[in-house]
Design a protein around this motif. Structure first.
Motif, short mmCIF file in Angstrom:
data_model
loop_
_atom_site.label_atom_id
_atom_site.label_comp_id
_atom_site.label_asym_id
_atom_site.label_seq_id
_atom_site.Cartn_x
_atom_site.Cartn_y
_atom_site.Cartn_z
N ASP A 313 0.82 -1.22 0.00
CA ASP A 313 0.00 0.00 0.00
C ASP A 313 0.85 1.26 0.00
OD1 ASP A 313 0.97 -0.25 2.56
OD2 ASP A 313 -0.97 -0.11 3.56
N GLU A 314 2.18 1.10 -0.01
CA GLU A 314 3.06 2.27 -0.15
C GLU A 314 2.98 2.85 -1.57
OE1 GLU A 314 4.34 -0.35 3.06
OE2 GLU A 314 3.99 -0.70 0.93
N VAL A 315 2.53 2.05 -2.53
CA VAL A 315 2.39 2.51 -3.92
C VAL A 315 1.13 3.37 -4.00
CG1 VAL A 315 2.08 1.83 -6.32
CG2 VAL A 315 3.56 0.48 -4.81
N SER A 316 1.33 4.65 -4.22
CA SER A 316 0.24 5.61 -4.16
C SER A 316 0.44 6.66 -5.25
CB SER A 316 0.20 6.26 -2.77
OG SER A 316 -0.71 7.32 -2.71
N THR A 317 -0.67 7.16 -5.82
CA THR A 317 -0.56 8.19 -6.85
C THR A 317 -1.79 9.08 -6.84
OG1 THR A 317 0.08 8.56 -9.15
CG2 THR A 317 -1.65 6.95 -8.77
N ASN A 318 -1.64 10.27 -7.40
CA ASN A 318 -2.75 11.21 -7.48
C ASN A 318 -3.74 10.74 -8.53
OD1 ASN A 318 -4.23 13.69 -8.56
ND2 ASN A 318 -3.19 14.55 -6.75
N ILE A 319 -4.96 10.49 -8.12
CA ILE A 319 -5.93 9.89 -9.03
C ILE A 319 -6.37 10.86 -10.12
CG2 ILE A 319 -8.03 10.46 -7.74
CD1 ILE A 319 -7.09 7.04 -9.27
N ARG A 320 -6.31 12.16 -9.86
CA ARG A 320 -6.65 13.11 -10.93
C ARG A 320 -5.58 13.10 -12.01
NH1 ARG A 320 -8.69 19.14 -9.67
NH2 ARG A 320 -10.55 17.92 -9.20
N ASP A 321 -4.30 12.96 -11.61
CA ASP A 321 -3.24 12.86 -12.62
C ASP A 321 -3.41 11.62 -13.47
OD1 ASP A 321 -2.14 15.19 -11.68
OD2 ASP A 321 -0.64 14.18 -10.42
N VAL A 322 -3.93 10.53 -12.87
CA VAL A 322 -4.22 9.34 -13.65
C VAL A 322 -5.26 9.66 -14.71
CG1 VAL A 322 -5.14 6.98 -13.57
CG2 VAL A 322 -3.60 7.78 -11.77
N ASN A 342 -8.61 15.44 -6.46
CA ASN A 342 -7.20 15.82 -6.57
C ASN A 342 -6.44 15.38 -5.32
OD1 ASN A 342 -4.85 16.99 -7.53
ND2 ASN A 342 -5.36 19.02 -6.74
N TYR A 343 -6.38 14.08 -5.09
CA TYR A 343 -5.58 13.54 -3.99
C TYR A 343 -5.16 12.12 -4.32
CZ TYR A 343 -10.37 12.18 -2.53
OH TYR A 343 -11.67 11.72 -2.48
N SER A 702 -3.95 25.47 -3.05
CA SER A 702 -4.39 26.57 -3.93
C SER A 702 -5.23 26.06 -5.10
CB SER A 702 -3.18 27.34 -4.46
OG SER A 702 -2.41 26.52 -5.31
N ALA A 703 -5.28 24.73 -5.28
CA ALA A 703 -6.12 24.07 -6.29
C ALA A 703 -5.99 24.68 -7.67
CB ALA A 703 -7.58 24.09 -5.83
N PRO A 704 -4.78 24.72 -8.25
CA PRO A 704 -4.64 25.27 -9.60
C PRO A 704 -5.33 24.38 -10.64
CG PRO A 704 -2.60 24.22 -8.91
CD PRO A 704 -3.50 24.24 -7.72
N THR A 705 -5.96 25.00 -11.61
CA THR A 705 -6.69 24.24 -12.64
C THR A 705 -6.06 24.35 -14.02
OG1 THR A 705 -8.16 26.12 -13.02
CG2 THR A 705 -8.88 24.45 -11.41
N ASN A 706 -5.05 25.21 -14.16
CA ASN A 706 -4.36 25.32 -15.44
C ASN A 706 -2.90 25.66 -15.20
OD1 ASN A 706 -4.18 28.25 -15.11
ND2 ASN A 706 -6.36 28.29 -15.68
N ALA A 707 -2.13 25.71 -16.28
CA ALA A 707 -0.69 25.91 -16.16
C ALA A 707 -0.35 27.26 -15.55
CB ALA A 707 -0.03 25.77 -17.53
N ALA A 708 -1.10 28.30 -15.90
CA ALA A 708 -0.83 29.63 -15.36
C ALA A 708 -1.05 29.68 -13.86
CB ALA A 708 -1.70 30.67 -16.08
N GLN A 709 -2.15 29.07 -13.40
CA GLN A 709 -2.42 29.04 -11.96
C GLN A 709 -1.38 28.21 -11.22
OE1 GLN A 709 -6.44 27.69 -11.42
NE2 GLN A 709 -7.37 29.54 -12.28
N LEU A 710 -0.94 27.12 -11.85
CA LEU A 710 0.10 26.31 -11.21
C LEU A 710 1.40 27.09 -11.08
CD1 LEU A 710 1.20 23.64 -10.11
CD2 LEU A 710 1.66 22.93 -12.47
#
Length: 953
Positions: A313-322, A342-343, A702-710
């Motif tokens: 269970d150490e293998v973990s990833t952001n499900i939104r990135d998936v 986004n977690y 900060s929950a960025p939704t695009n590249a500029a916000q990131l």
């Protein structure tokens, strides 16, 4: 094999050349027999010991008249004249204080009474071993003053004295007949796995403080000496058998057995031999702490659960990135991906109890040949020791040492005033494996990570959009879908995958630990007391060669083994003044290791004996100690999943390298671009893990939704980042001050000591995060979107980073202090009472080095007590011991947490059968039944019941 047949022939076909047989008995001043008394011919090597009834039979080639010297711990010495070969001897020894007059050797490398020792010393005698209420004598060490145990496994206990110790206690040394039995690869002692049989123990001595002035670099916080019996003076066949049961809520009730045999024979006054065999088998304490690593109390059904004793269970990833990656592959639409949270989500792991059979075994075999070619004390000894076993070792991960094998071979020449010895230690990891990678790669064998997370994301979307499920319901349903095809523990599919993984040494597909390392060591000592009259002067030295060979699995030795050397030399002067009441001891040692400058360790001490009988002994000492970085600190390159443990030897940084995939939109899949990372990235281009975590959390909030916000979020929170600034690891040092008193007031014996230690350049670990690209800088640097610093921060947000655990030193000075008091008293009818108390604390300014973990791992308060009577009435004895420690905080690379206070009682009763030359002992540990823990991540310690039968003719 010829030598083994030769030894067997000697044992069973030997011819005695003795011409006289002297028989007799040894009793105390109350007419009770004294077992284990030493009887020897004055001026000769011939000798024996009394049996359980105090009787002895001594064979000697010397013709009367001659003198016998009879001694026993706790009693005076008697010399008896023998005038006839058929004479029957009756010896009566007067009782003396059992603690102050014991003879010890380790404190000054020369025989001296405990009262005259220049430093604190604890001793366990044969008598203490026989009356111990613990299952083994090694377990019984926990009742000594200053000793605190770290229990990783039922058969693997690590001694902690004066703090700063984990299971891997590299600040503590253990010598068995002069041989350091630390693991060549791991650099620390594996309990008594390759130690000594309790049938063969002559004495155990413990120095709980710094001892570098005489014993070198590793004797930093303590040293344990275990000395075995000589076959010249302890002959015969002795044996024991123990049968019992362990009881733990998690493991239930399980059979436990332990047996051993010792065979020793003096064939003449010139040649003797002995052999020992012991075997223990049982069920280990189950480790079932399923609390979350970073979020204690988190429910196991949580989407990102990571349990302590759960692996995979150490293998973990952001499900939104998936979801973003699936959109790029055309598998789902952007609208579908938008419902993904986004977690992080973690894979379903396997319990530790599913990944090990929880069996613990230990077999020890040793034999030695002893030659005395001349009519004096000169002796030549060949000794071989073999240890086999299964046990659990806890370091950065939990490791099952399965079929672990270690052997030692020694050649020693010693006489009245000198010794020269050389020995080698070799080990083989057998079928040992890393439980974390076992869980990870068993999971990957039935479904790759990318497939599992992709199915999870798809099922989550389906349940959210089509079924209108809540997030909790959607996560539960998604896990069921992703876990389709999971190998169930115990199934044929699981066992097949488990066997494949644990036999594969690659961390990408397996978990096997490879180890074929070796140590070559030699040391020598000479005492000039018969040559120089004005003082007792000793000189000595040592040399050691390490050959590290893990096949690249643990160390960076994939291409060839790593060789590493160190050597040292010392001298000591002792002189008595003021009618022998004031004893001065001065020592100094120089040590040099391959990668470091030489180190000088001095020690001075004074002991003053006051009172008419010199029964009040005051001591004071100052010494410096040092500890060279271990071979792990310098040469390790070990992927433990969550990080890579990386040693800091300059050549190690470039020898370690790995190729890693760079993410595309936050996900790394097959075909992604790659980057090569090595140790230089870790030490010279990284951020502290604490600052990277804080930065990542702030950007995510900060929950960025695009590249500029990131980009804006990265710039806004860049001030949180702290660039790693550490030096390569170097030796740590300690200045140790100690005061003490040993004395007798009426019927009470007191042993009081206090110490104050100052540590500099304390060695520890620092976890850092190295980005795959960009240049790291402290917050406040140039984080404009086109700058290299910005790129390094951007890499962190994309998961393009590698965590490393570095070995380094803290610049912050650490102080520790403590004191202890031990009281012993003999009361009516042979009752003995003993109690001791220890206080320990340390000071470390965490604000000056917030990422450093000192790992004191020692209770502030410890209380221990015993009541015993080995002659309550004829042939019957008992012992009850108890100990309590206060709550304390435990820090280690595996996990941190609070260890609760514990109260433990052990008890035993024994009955002797003189006609059978045997003793029956029935005992139990932790009889109150409340399970307790000594390290975070190991199993709770339950109860152990046993009955033992010992034959000692």
């Amino acid at each position: 094999m010829k030598i083994y047949y030769f030894i067997l022939t000697l044992f069973f076909c030997g011819i005695s050349f003795a011409q006289s047989t002297i028989s007799g008995s040894v009793k105390d001043d109350k007419n009770e027999p004294i077992p284990g008394a030493n009887v020897r011919v004055v001026g000769e090597s011939d000798g024996t010991v009394s049996d359980v009834d105090g009787k002895f039979s001594l064979k000697t080639s010397k013709k009367p008249p001659f003198s016998l010297e009879i001694t026993s711990i706790g009693y005076g010495t008697q010399t008896i004249q023998v005038t006839s070969a058929s004479q029957t001897i009756t010896s009566v020894l007067a009782s003396e204080d059992t603690k102050l007059d014991e003879i010890v050797i380790s404190a000054s490398r020369a025989p001296e009474r405990v009262r005259e020792s220049p430093v604190t010393i604890e001793r366990m005698s044969i008598k203490d071993i026989k009356k111990s209420a613990s299952p083994t004598f090694y377990d019984g060490l926990e009742n000594l003053k200053e000793v605190h145990m770290n229990t990783s496994s039922m058969s693997f206990k690590s001694i902690n004295t004066r703090g700063f110790a984990t299971v891997a206690n590299t600040r503590f040394m253990q010598l068995v007949d002069g041989m350091d039995n630390s693991s060549p690869l791991l650099n620390f002692v594996l309990g008594n796995l390759v130690g000594v049989s309790e049938l063969d123990v002559q004495s155990v001595e413990l120095l709980p403080g710094a001892s570098s002035a005489l014993y070198g670099a590793n004797a930093f916080n303590g040293i344990l000496f275990m000395n075995s019996k000589s076959p010249f003076t302890s002959e015969g066949v002795t044996a024991y058998a123990k049968l019992g049961q362990t009881s733990q809520k998690a493991a239930g009730n399980n059979l436990y057995y332990d047996y051993g045999i010792r065979v020793a024979k003096a064939f003449s006054k010139h040649f003797a031999a002995k052999a020992n065999f012991t075997f223990m088998n049982g069920t280990d304490w189950f480790a079932d702490d399923y609390d979350d690593y970073t979020n204690p109390g988190r429910d196991r059904n949580h989407h990102n659960y990571n349990g302590l004793n759960v692996y995979g269970d150490e293998v973990s990833t952001n499900i939104r990135d998936v979801g973003t990656a699936l959109v790029n592959l055309g598998a789902i639409s952007p609208a579908q991906a938008s419902v993904l949270p986004n977690y992080n989500v973690s894979r379903t792991g396997y319990n530790e109890t599913d990944l090990t059979d929880n069996k613990v075994q230990n077999a020890k075999v040793d034999f030695s040949l002893h030659f005395k070619p001349f009519a004096n004390d000169f002796e030549i000894i060949w000794q071989s020791k073999f240890g086999f076993g299964n046990t659990v070792y806890q370091g950065a991960n939990r490791y099952y040492l399965n079929g672990f094998f270690m052997q030692q071979h020694k050649l020693e020449l010693k006489g009245k005033n000198f010794f020269v010895r050389g020995y080698t230690t070799t080990e083989d990891g057998g079928k040992s494996y890393d439980m974390l990678f076992t869980g990870i790669n068993v999971n990957r064998s039935w479904k790759p990570d990318a497939t599992w997370f992709g199915q999870y994301a798809g099922a989550y979307i389906q349940n959210t959009l089509l079924a209108g499920a809540t997030p909790e319901q959607a996560h539960a349903a998604a896990r069921i879908v992703a876990d389709t095809g999971r190998f169930l523990p115990g199934s044929p599919e699981f066992l097949n995958a488990f066997n494949n993984v644990t036999s594969d040494a690659s961390v990408l597909t397996g978990s096997k630990l490879v180890d074929n390392s070796r140590i070559y060591h030699s040391d020598a000592n000479y005492n000039f007391k018969d040559i120089i009259e004005f003082a007792e002067i000793q000189v000595g030295g040592s040399y050691r060669l390490y050959e590290l060979n893990s096949g690249g699995r643990i160390y960076t030795d994939g291409d060839s083994q790593i060789n590493y050397t160190d050597y040292g030399a010392y001298t000591q002067l002792q002189k008595k003044f003021l009618d022998d009441r004031l004893k001065f001891t001065g020592s100094v040692r120089y040590d040099k290791s391959k990668n470091f400058d030489g180190n000088v360790s001095p020690r001075i001490s004074l002991v003053y004996s006051a009172g008419q009988q010199k029964n009040h002994n005051f001591r004071g000492s100052f010494q410096t100690g040092f500890r060279n970085p271990t071979t792990q600190d310098q040469y390790i390159g070990f992927n433990v999943g969550t990080a890579v443990l990386l040693g800091s030897a300059p050549d190690n940084l470039t020898r370690f390298s790995e190729t890693l995939p760079v993410s595309v939109n936050g996900q790394a899949f097959s075909g992604s671009p790659t980057v090569v990372m090595n140790g230089i990235n870790a030490y010279q281009n990284s951020y502290t893990a604490a600052s990277a975590t804080a930065f990542g959390a702030a950007v995510a909030a900060s929950a960025p939704t695009n590249a500029a916000q990131l980009a804006a979020a990265i710039v806004a929170n860049s001030n949180l980042l702290v660039r790693t600034d550490v030096d390569y690891v170097k030796p740590e040092t300690v200045k140790a001050f100690e005061l003490g008193y040993r004395g007798q007031v009426k019927d009470f014996s007191f042993d009081i000591n206090g110490y104050y230690n100052i540590y500099n350049d304390f060695i520890g670990n620092l976890t850092v995060v190295a980005p795959y690209y960009g240049t790291t800088t402290d917050g406040g640097g140039d984080f404009t979107p086109t700058g290299e610093a910005f790129q390094s921060a951007f890499a962190l947000t994309q998961g393009d980073r590698r965590a490393y655990q570095l070995y380094t030193n803290t610049d912050v000075e650490i102080q520790s202090l403590g004191f202890g008091i031990g009281v012993n008293k003999k009361v009516f009818k042979n009752f003995e009472l003993g109690a001791n108390y220890n206080y320990a604390q340390f000071e470390f300014d965490q604000e000056k080095d917030p990422s450093f973990e000192p790992g004191f791992n020692t209770p502030k308060h410890r209380v221990k007590g015993t009541i015993s009577n080995d002659r309550l009435f004829k042939n019957f004895g008992f012992n009850v011991s108890g100990r309590w420690n206060s709550e304390y905080f435990y820090q280690a690379s595996f996990a941190d947490g609070t260890i609760k206070a514990a109260t433990v009682f052990d008890a035993q009763i024994s009955y002797g059968f003189p006609k059978l030359k045997s003793t029956l002992k029935i005992g139990a540990t932790n009889i109150a039944g409340k399970e307790y823990r000594q390290i975070i991540g190991a199993g709770l310690i339950g109860q152990q019941y046993f009955a033992s039968w010992t034959i000692n003719p």
